[in-house]
Motif scaffolding. Structure first.
Motif, PDB file in Angstrom:
ATOM      1  N   ALA A 254      13.887-121.774 -28.648  1.00  0.00           N
ATOM      2  CA  ALA A 254      14.683-122.571 -29.449  1.00  0.00           C
ATOM      3  C   ALA A 254      15.969-122.689 -28.831  1.00  0.00           C
ATOM      4  CB  ALA A 254      14.855-121.380 -30.609  1.00  0.00           C
ATOM      5  N   ALA A 255      16.552-123.765 -29.175  1.00  0.00           N
ATOM      6  CA  ALA A 255      17.689-124.214 -28.678  1.00  0.00           C
ATOM      7  C   ALA A 255      18.994-123.409 -29.523  1.00  0.00           C
ATOM      8  CB  ALA A 255      18.098-125.704 -28.684  1.00  0.00           C
ATOM      9  N   LYS A 256      18.587-123.383 -30.782  1.00  0.00           N
ATOM     10  CA  LYS A 256      19.470-122.712 -31.735  1.00  0.00           C
ATOM     11  C   LYS A 256      18.715-121.842 -32.965  1.00  0.00           C
ATOM     12  CE  LYS A 256      22.439-124.261 -35.741  1.00  0.00           C
ATOM     13  NZ  LYS A 256      23.096-125.378 -36.208  1.00  0.00           N
ATOM     14  N   VAL A 257      19.290-120.620 -32.992  1.00  0.00           N
ATOM     15  CA  VAL A 257      18.755-119.723 -33.954  1.00  0.00           C
ATOM     16  C   VAL A 257      19.697-119.517 -34.921  1.00  0.00           C
ATOM     17  CG1 VAL A 257      17.704-117.400 -34.255  1.00  0.00           C
ATOM     18  CG2 VAL A 257      16.974-118.773 -32.322  1.00  0.00           C
ATOM     19  N   VAL A 258      19.605-119.495 -36.247  1.00  0.00           N
ATOM     20  CA  VAL A 258      20.667-119.112 -37.172  1.00  0.00           C
ATOM     21  C   VAL A 258      19.995-117.707 -37.863  1.00  0.00           C
ATOM     22  CG1 VAL A 258      21.101-119.761 -39.531  1.00  0.00           C
ATOM     23  CG2 VAL A 258      21.013-121.486 -37.913  1.00  0.00           C
ATOM     24  N   VAL A 259      20.847-116.860 -37.975  1.00  0.00           N
ATOM     25  CA  VAL A 259      20.636-115.431 -38.833  1.00  0.00           C
ATOM     26  C   VAL A 259      21.279-115.621 -39.985  1.00  0.00           C
ATOM     27  CG1 VAL A 259      20.913-113.182 -38.588  1.00  0.00           C
ATOM     28  CG2 VAL A 259      20.475-114.190 -36.543  1.00  0.00           C
ATOM     29  N   VAL A 260      20.585-115.426 -41.227  1.00  0.00           N
ATOM     30  CA  VAL A 260      20.980-115.718 -42.447  1.00  0.00           C
ATOM     31  C   VAL A 260      21.504-114.409 -43.062  1.00  0.00           C
ATOM     32  CG1 VAL A 260      20.509-116.512 -44.711  1.00  0.00           C
ATOM     33  CG2 VAL A 260      19.782-117.601 -42.828  1.00  0.00           C
ATOM     34  N   GLY A 261      22.547-113.998 -43.585  1.00  0.00           N
ATOM     35  CA  GLY A 261      23.017-113.027 -44.504  1.00  0.00           C
ATOM     36  C   GLY A 261      23.246-113.262 -45.589  1.00  0.00           C
ATOM     37  N   PHE A 262      23.047-112.453 -46.707  1.00  0.00           N
ATOM     38  CA  PHE A 262      23.206-112.566 -47.948  1.00  0.00           C
ATOM     39  C   PHE A 262      24.266-111.629 -48.649  1.00  0.00           C
ATOM     40  CE2 PHE A 262      18.696-113.746 -47.090  1.00  0.00           C
ATOM     41  CZ  PHE A 262      18.533-114.836 -47.774  1.00  0.00           C
ATOM     42  N   GLN A 263      25.036-112.333 -49.499  1.00  0.00           N
ATOM     43  CA  GLN A 263      26.107-111.533 -50.129  1.00  0.00           C
ATOM     44  C   GLN A 263      25.808-110.480 -50.984  1.00  0.00           C
ATOM     45  OE1 GLN A 263      29.368-112.299 -49.859  1.00  0.00           O
ATOM     46  NE2 GLN A 263      30.067-110.697 -50.952  1.00  0.00           N
TER      47      GLN A 263
ATOM     48  N   LYS B 235      22.386-104.722 -49.248  1.00  0.00           N
ATOM     49  CA  LYS B 235      22.534-103.396 -48.479  1.00  0.00           C
ATOM     50  C   LYS B 235      21.459-103.136 -47.378  1.00  0.00           C
ATOM     51  CE  LYS B 235      22.007 -98.647 -49.918  1.00  0.00           C
ATOM     52  NZ  LYS B 235      21.599 -97.504 -50.903  1.00  0.00           N
ATOM     53  N   ASP B 236      22.297-102.765 -46.391  1.00  0.00           N
ATOM     54  CA  ASP B 236      21.743-102.460 -45.017  1.00  0.00           C
ATOM     55  C   ASP B 236      21.239-103.588 -44.438  1.00  0.00           C
ATOM     56  OD1 ASP B 236      22.369 -99.784 -45.594  1.00  0.00           O
ATOM     57  OD2 ASP B 236      20.382 -99.449 -46.762  1.00  0.00           O
ATOM     58  N   PHE B 237      21.746-104.486 -44.367  1.00  0.00           N
ATOM     59  CA  PHE B 237      21.284-105.696 -43.268  1.00  0.00           C
ATOM     60  C   PHE B 237      22.709-106.509 -42.798  1.00  0.00           C
ATOM     61  CE2 PHE B 237      20.371-110.230 -42.392  1.00  0.00           C
ATOM     62  CZ  PHE B 237      19.446-110.123 -41.840  1.00  0.00           C
ATOM     63  N   TYR B 238      22.762-106.517 -41.529  1.00  0.00           N
ATOM     64  CA  TYR B 238      24.077-106.761 -40.827  1.00  0.00           C
ATOM     65  C   TYR B 238      23.677-107.912 -39.735  1.00  0.00           C
ATOM     66  CZ  TYR B 238      25.340-102.564 -43.093  1.00  0.00           C
ATOM     67  OH  TYR B 238      25.589-101.273 -43.893  1.00  0.00           O
ATOM     68  N   PRO B 239      23.921-109.196 -40.145  1.00  0.00           N
ATOM     69  CA  PRO B 239      23.450-110.012 -39.159  1.00  0.00           C
ATOM     70  C   PRO B 239      24.136-110.172 -37.607  1.00  0.00           C
ATOM     71  CG  PRO B 239      24.075-111.124 -41.455  1.00  0.00           C
ATOM     72  CD  PRO B 239      24.258-109.821 -41.128  1.00  0.00           C
ATOM     73  N   ARG B 240      25.365-109.507 -37.353  1.00  0.00           N
ATOM     74  CA  ARG B 240      26.175-109.560 -36.337  1.00  0.00           C
ATOM     75  C   ARG B 240      25.162-108.237 -35.480  1.00  0.00           C
ATOM     76  NH1 ARG B 240      30.450-110.282 -39.492  1.00  0.00           N
ATOM     77  NH2 ARG B 240      31.926-112.048 -38.751  1.00  0.00           N
ATOM     78  N   LEU B 241      24.539-107.259 -35.930  1.00  0.00           N
ATOM     79  CA  LEU B 241      23.768-106.346 -35.640  1.00  0.00           C
ATOM     80  C   LEU B 241      22.417-107.049 -34.863  1.00  0.00           C
ATOM     81  CD1 LEU B 241      23.240-103.522 -34.648  1.00  0.00           C
ATOM     82  CD2 LEU B 241      22.158-103.230 -37.023  1.00  0.00           C
ATOM     83  N   VAL B 242      21.864-107.986 -35.709  1.00  0.00           N
ATOM     84  CA  VAL B 242      20.748-108.572 -35.249  1.00  0.00           C
ATOM     85  C   VAL B 242      20.955-109.594 -33.974  1.00  0.00           C
ATOM     86  CG1 VAL B 242      18.813-110.083 -36.103  1.00  0.00           C
ATOM     87  CG2 VAL B 242      19.661-109.006 -37.630  1.00  0.00           C
ATOM     88  N   VAL B 243      22.106-110.049 -34.227  1.00  0.00           N
ATOM     89  CA  VAL B 243      22.633-111.084 -32.991  1.00  0.00           C
ATOM     90  C   VAL B 243      22.871-110.472 -31.751  1.00  0.00           C
ATOM     91  CG1 VAL B 243      24.204-112.799 -32.373  1.00  0.00           C
ATOM     92  CG2 VAL B 243      23.292-112.820 -34.470  1.00  0.00           C
ATOM     93  N   LYS B 244      23.515-109.345 -32.005  1.00  0.00           N
ATOM     94  CA  LYS B 244      24.016-108.561 -30.599  1.00  0.00           C
ATOM     95  C   LYS B 244      22.605-107.953 -30.129  1.00  0.00           C
ATOM     96  CE  LYS B 244      26.549-104.689 -29.411  1.00  0.00           C
ATOM     97  NZ  LYS B 244      27.437-103.259 -30.085  1.00  0.00           N
ATOM     98  N   GLY B 245      21.728-107.449 -30.859  1.00  0.00           N
ATOM     99  CA  GLY B 245      20.625-107.053 -30.135  1.00  0.00           C
ATOM    100  C   GLY B 245      19.734-107.883 -29.576  1.00  0.00           C
ATOM    101  N   LEU B 246      19.480-108.990 -30.116  1.00  0.00           N
ATOM    102  CA  LEU B 246      18.348-110.060 -29.719  1.00  0.00           C
ATOM    103  C   LEU B 246      18.872-110.709 -28.565  1.00  0.00           C
ATOM    104  CD1 LEU B 246      16.958-111.454 -33.011  1.00  0.00           C
ATOM    105  CD2 LEU B 246      15.947-109.821 -31.438  1.00  0.00           C
TER     106      LEU B 246
END
Length: 420
Positions: A134-143, A146-157
């Protein structure tokens, strides 16, 4: 006196698989369950074998041969493992919720923690195959989620081969807060509605384009089908992947719904809130099990019984000061070590904890056996986390053992049922 050919005790994945397998052979089956079990809040993926001796497994099929002699997979045999998983896949296909994967190669599934989880079978909406390109991956967060942090997903992957892509984060507000934390289930219910899906598409369409990949928590509807996933992919023109999440997740609930629907279609008698307290056993034979509820007892009679009541967490095995026991039939429990050796100072020791292997020993037919290897009850068969000889947390093998042992217990039970 007989009410059923087979009685299954326990409503987790092992019990559901056992009941489905027996019913698919045309037998009269009763499922006794005191609750929905942990499957309803689990990840919904089938981990057959993720690690052996702290080393990641590439092919569960090949690595099964490296397991100890008392491991459930070794006892049942690799061929049975394959047959059990094929039966599971067939059930999912028939119910319109096919799984992807193979016993011969694990899939590395991205999680909400930004890690990669080795798993054997997963819903198609969780399949990351192709994301490495993939050239671009978008991680979706919801306002409010609870207990979901898109920045954590990006940092790990970003630091996990092979998914070192160009990541973007998009925040979406579906107007769900209402003064409390939002859960995965809240969002899934919202996306069950046309209005909720429309809001998601409107918010995302400005940030994604054709060929992009979108990662989001497991929220694409509450039902065991792919209708919402396919609709959103078509409208957005990109690939959507649900991340694996710890409990409470929605994907496990979908799998539970699938099995309950399948059992009802097969005519299985599902008795809920059935607290099985004891059994009528003598001369290596079980005649009936006794449940108690609302101030009354009831006996359930059958030719064969499958016990799938879980381990310590499910109450299938109970530990008290000085003893460990199975509460319904009084089956002998293998503890593997003295009390002082049950746990180690290092909670995450790579060799695991000895209490993790505690359970009931069985033969190849999954009958309970004693320390001398003799059958305790000839028409009783065990499945799931109450089996001795494996540490499902350490190995990442819990749902795999549940599926395969549930299948095998039913096959063996049917072999002993009168008229089979």
């Amino acid at each position: 006196m007989r009410e059923s050919d087979v009685i299954v005790i326990g409503g987790g994945l092992a019990g559901l698989m056992a009941a489905a397998t027996a019913a698919r052979q045309g037998k009269k089956v009763t499922l006794l369950t005191k609750g929905a079990g942990t499957l309803t809040v689990g990840s919904g993926v089938i981990d057959v074998l993720g690690y052996v001796n702290a080393t990641a497994v590439i092919s569960p099929y090949q690595s099964i041969t490296a397991l100890s002699a008392d491991h459930p997979y070794t006892i049942m045999g690799r061929e049975t493992v394959e047959q059990g998983l094929e039966s599971f896949l067939a059930i999912c296909r028939e119910e319109g919720y096919p799984f992807t994967g193979s016993l011969h190669q694990n899939i590395w599934l991205p999680t909400v923690a930004g890690t990669l989880k080795p798993s054997c079978l997963a819903p198609e909406s969780m399949n990351p195959l192709g994301m490495e390109c993939a050239a671009k991956v978008v991680v979706v967060g919801f306002q409010g989620l609870k207990d979901f942090y898109p920045r954590l997903v990006v940092k790990g992957l970003k630091h996990s081969a092979p998914y070192r892509s160009n990541y973007h984060i998009v925040g979406i507000d579906l107007q769900l807060t209402g003064g409390r934390d939002v859960t995965f289930l809240d969002i899934a219910r919202r996306l069950d509605t046309a209005e909720g899906r429309g809001s998601l598409v409107k918010c995302l369409s400005a940030h994604v384009g054709s060929g992009d990949w979108v990662l989001l928590p497991p929220v694409l509807g509450t039902e065991p089908d792919y209708n919402i996933w396919k609709q959103l992919e078509q409208e957005l023109g990109c690939r959507l992947v649900e991340l694996v999440a710890p409990p409470p997740a929605v994907t496990g609930s979908r799998l539970h719904k699938l099995f309950v629907r399948h059992l009802r279609r097969l005519g299985v008698n599902i008795v809920e809130n059935a607290f099985v307290r004891s059994a009528d056993c003598s001369k290596h034979h079980c005649r009936a099990v006794i449940s108690q509820g609302l101030g009354r007892e009831r006996e359930y009679f059958a030719d064969a019984f499958i016990l799938a009541t879980g381990g310590f967490l499910g109450g299938g095995i109970i530990a008290e000061p000085g003893r460990v026991y199975e509460p319904i039939m009084g089956l002998p429990v293998e503890t593997y070590a003295a009390w002082k050796m049950w746990s180690k100072h290092d909670l995450f020791a790579c060799t695991g904890q000895m209490f993790g292997r505690t359970g009931i020993r069985v033969n190849r037919q999954l009958n309970p056996i004693d320390s001398r290897g003799e059958i305790v009850l000839q028409n009783v068969y065990l499945a799931g986390k109450m089996l001795a000889g494996y540490d499902y947390c350490l190995e990442k093998s819990g749902n795999g053992v549940a599926v395969v042992s549930g299948y095998q217990a039913a096959i063996m039970a049917l072999a002993g049922v009168k008229g089979c």
